[in-house]
Scaffold this motif. Structure first.
Motif, PDB file in Angstrom:
ATOM      1  N   ASP A 195      -4.826   1.934   1.977  1.00 18.01           N
ATOM      2  CA  ASP A 195      -3.252   1.542   1.142  1.00 18.01           C
ATOM      3  C   ASP A 195      -3.720   0.955  -0.217  1.00 18.01           C
ATOM      4  O   ASP A 195      -2.785   1.383  -1.174  1.00 18.01           O
ATOM      5  CB  ASP A 195      -3.014   0.679   2.076  1.00 18.01           C
ATOM      6  CG  ASP A 195      -1.308   0.372   2.058  1.00 18.01           C
ATOM      7  OD1 ASP A 195      -0.749   1.087   1.501  1.00 18.01           O
ATOM      8  OD2 ASP A 195      -0.904  -0.711   2.247  1.00 18.01           O
ATOM      9  N   HIS A 199      -1.517   2.426  -3.437  1.00 20.16           N
ATOM     10  CA  HIS A 199      -0.945   1.819  -4.300  1.00 20.16           C
ATOM     11  C   HIS A 199      -1.322   2.042  -5.806  1.00 20.16           C
ATOM     12  O   HIS A 199      -0.276   1.996  -6.675  1.00 20.16           O
ATOM     13  CB  HIS A 199      -1.040   0.232  -4.037  1.00 20.16           C
ATOM     14  CG  HIS A 199      -0.281   0.002  -2.702  1.00 20.16           C
ATOM     15  ND1 HIS A 199      -0.483  -1.127  -1.818  1.00 20.16           N
ATOM     16  CD2 HIS A 199       0.396   0.796  -1.767  1.00 20.16           C
ATOM     17  CE1 HIS A 199      -0.056  -1.179  -0.853  1.00 20.16           C
ATOM     18  NE2 HIS A 199       0.707   0.006  -0.789  1.00 20.16           N
ATOM     19  N   HIS A 268       4.099   7.354  -0.085  1.00 15.70           N
ATOM     20  CA  HIS A 268       4.590   6.161   0.690  1.00 15.70           C
ATOM     21  C   HIS A 268       5.539   6.574   1.448  1.00 15.70           C
ATOM     22  O   HIS A 268       5.776   6.159   2.739  1.00 15.70           O
ATOM     23  CB  HIS A 268       4.864   4.876  -0.218  1.00 15.70           C
ATOM     24  CG  HIS A 268       3.567   4.003  -0.162  1.00 15.70           C
ATOM     25  ND1 HIS A 268       2.593   4.259  -0.800  1.00 15.70           N
ATOM     26  CD2 HIS A 268       3.612   2.990   0.605  1.00 15.70           C
ATOM     27  CE1 HIS A 268       1.551   3.401  -0.605  1.00 15.70           C
ATOM     28  NE2 HIS A 268       1.966   2.491   0.138  1.00 15.70           N
ATOM     29  N   HIS A 282      -0.470   2.302   8.899  1.00  7.32           N
ATOM     30  CA  HIS A 282       0.346   2.714   7.449  1.00  7.32           C
ATOM     31  C   HIS A 282      -0.947   3.502   6.701  1.00  7.32           C
ATOM     32  O   HIS A 282      -0.767   4.534   6.040  1.00  7.32           O
ATOM     33  CB  HIS A 282       0.977   1.536   6.708  1.00  7.32           C
ATOM     34  CG  HIS A 282       1.310   1.942   5.306  1.00  7.32           C
ATOM     35  ND1 HIS A 282       2.026   2.777   4.968  1.00  7.32           N
ATOM     36  CD2 HIS A 282       0.802   1.336   4.288  1.00  7.32           C
ATOM     37  CE1 HIS A 282       2.148   2.978   3.597  1.00  7.32           C
ATOM     38  NE2 HIS A 282       1.401   1.912   3.038  1.00  7.32           N
ATOM     39  N   LEU A 286      -1.279   7.303   5.357  1.00 11.69           N
ATOM     40  CA  LEU A 286      -1.684   7.557   3.918  1.00 11.69           C
ATOM     41  C   LEU A 286      -2.743   8.379   3.590  1.00 11.69           C
ATOM     42  O   LEU A 286      -2.801   9.206   2.782  1.00 11.69           O
ATOM     43  CB  LEU A 286      -1.694   6.441   3.148  1.00 11.69           C
ATOM     44  CG  LEU A 286      -0.343   5.579   2.691  1.00 11.69           C
ATOM     45  CD1 LEU A 286      -0.615   4.353   2.227  1.00 11.69           C
ATOM     46  CD2 LEU A 286       0.634   6.260   1.769  1.00 11.69           C
TER      47      LEU A 286
HETATM   48 ZN    ZN Z   1       1.132   1.059   1.125  1.00 13.97          ZN
END
Ligand code: ZN
Ligand code: NZQ
Length: 393
Positions: A195, A199, A268, A282, A286
């Motif tokens: 994650d 980002h 996302h 999550h 991803l």
């Molecule tokens: Zn994220």
């Protein structure tokens, strides 16, 4: 570089045993009646919850406790939290946990002073004018919610996972003791690492030219993650590596590595439909989606993908055919994800290819287009899901 405004007022309190100072910081930031919000059992088992309670009591701060936040936090507990705060005159919310707990705390903070349904904000039907102050004691390096103005909640009815962002819910302070992350299982550590890298990538792939400082900050965070993640997977108690990852997680998502440029965020949005439908982590979602998105869009700016391949993954530059370099970088990303134990296709994630039409439908862009780097249609999004479904290395 584009004009920008950067505001990141959170006070970060970083280091060993800082959780024992939670009470002091709540007092400093004006809290007198606190809701301690937490998740499943991890904060209880580690003794963290007791430490936080003691530190509040030492400052004569009263508190109520609401646990039970699930990963991919649900609206139902948010409603309980709003009611509990109203019934008890709560004036400050302290989230003790990860992104899910923090996001749930932020949603409660928005809902308490609002006369309507807090979901109005997440559904894009209303803008908040006030919120209770929120602060965090972070237990996992991942979502970056400890420094962001964002919150992502899942509405149980219909399984809609939606995000909302406002500076009103940026945490007043965040306590970050890397030691607290040593109890994370390797899989959860790797989800968090994925994650964090995602980002950065959401901000790295931009159509804005010449934002060198932001490019270099992004690359620094990515290089840190590539170095430190395998170290904590091999040795979960490596404090220095945990510390570097924890701070990387905040830097990756408090806005600093995105200033002065357009950003994408399609990966996302596409992932959120997976974690809404399958309740997967999550970060794992991803790991499956983001390399597929890269494969789908790299031709939009081959040199940018080649740049990250060379600077971050250490690939040699193929000057005659930069496309080869771009593709090699994407492959390196997938190999890295596999090496830290992440899934790379639908089967490994527990997702099903036949659900793709439903996923696209829920994504909900109709005939429109979305994304800041490449504008994608519903059919493009279906293609990315298909690439993700069938990915192999
Ligand atoms: Zn994220
Ligand atoms: O519930 P407990 O028992 O605490 O267990 C949690 C949970 O099962 C466990 N955990 C956390 N800290 C631990 C620990 N286990 C052992 N030791 C510790 N120290 O880890 C599991 C996952 O926790 P969660 O809070 O769900 O993880 P994360 O921080 O990755 O948050 C994910 C959520 O954040 C959203 C995601 O969509 C997802 O719903 N995001 C929020 C963002 C934001 N607010 O800015 C941005 C992100 O892109 C993301 O969308």
């Amino acid at each position: 570089m584009d004009n920008f405004q950067f505001w990141s007022p959170t006070e970060f309190v970083f280091g060993k045993d800082t959780e024992n100072e939670a009470g002091k910081y709540v007092k400093k930031h004006g809290g007198t009646k606190v809701l301690i919000h937490y998740g499943g059992n991890s904060a209880v088992k580690s003794g963290l919850l007791d430490k936080v309670k003691i530190s509040l009591a030492e400052q004569d701060i009263t508190y109520r406790v609401l646990g039970g936040v699930q990963p991919n936090p649900r609206d139902t507990l948010v409603y309980d939290g709003i009611q509990l705060c109203r019934d008890n005159g709560i004036d400050f919310i302290l989230a003790v946990g990860g992104g899910s707990v923090i996001d749930s705390a932020k949603a409660i903070a928005l809902g308490v002073p609002y006369e309507g349904d807090f979901w109005d904000f997440y559904a894009g039907k209303a803008e908040p004018v006030k919120a209770l102050p929120v602060a965090t004691v972070l237990t996992i390096a991942a979502a970056g919610s400890e420094g962001s103005g964002d919150s992502v909640i899942t509405k149980e009815e219909g399984g809609l996972k939606r995000g909302f962002g406002s500076d009103l819910i940026r945490p007043r302070f965040s306590i970050m003791d890397p030691q607290l992350t040593c109890t994370l299982p390797p899989y959860q550590t790797a989800c968090g690492a994925t994650d964090i890298m995602a980002h950065v990538f959401e901000r790295y792939f931009t159509n804005t030219q010449e934002v060198e400082v932001t490019d270099r900050l992004c690359e620094a965070v990515l290089l840190t993650m590539i170095k430190e993640t395998p170290r904590v997977i091999a040795d979960p108690n490596n404090y220095q590596a945990r510390a570097n990852i924890m701070w990387a997680g905040t830097v990756a998502h408090n806005g600093i590595v995105g200033v002065g440029r357009s950003q994408d965020w399609n990966s996302h949005g596409i992932e959120h439909e997976l974690s809404a439908l399958y309740d997967c982590a999550h970060g794992a979602g991803l790991a499956v989606i983001m390399p597929a998105w890269m494969e789908f869009v790299y031709k939009h700016n081959v040199m940018r993908f080649a740049q990250v391949a060379v600077r971050v993954w250490g690939c040699p530059m193929d000057y005659e055919n930069p496309e080869n370099t771009a593709l090699e970088g994407i492959l390196c990303f997938r190999h890295f994800l596999r090496s830290i134990g992440m899934p790379i296709n639908f089967e490994e994630l527990g997702a099903k290819e036949e659900d793709i039409p439903a996923l696209v439908d829920k994504f909900g862009i109709g005939d429109g287009k979305t994304g800041g780097f490449v504008h994608l249609s519903a059919e493009d999004i279906a293609s990315i899901y298909r690439l993700a479904a069938r990915a192999q290395i």
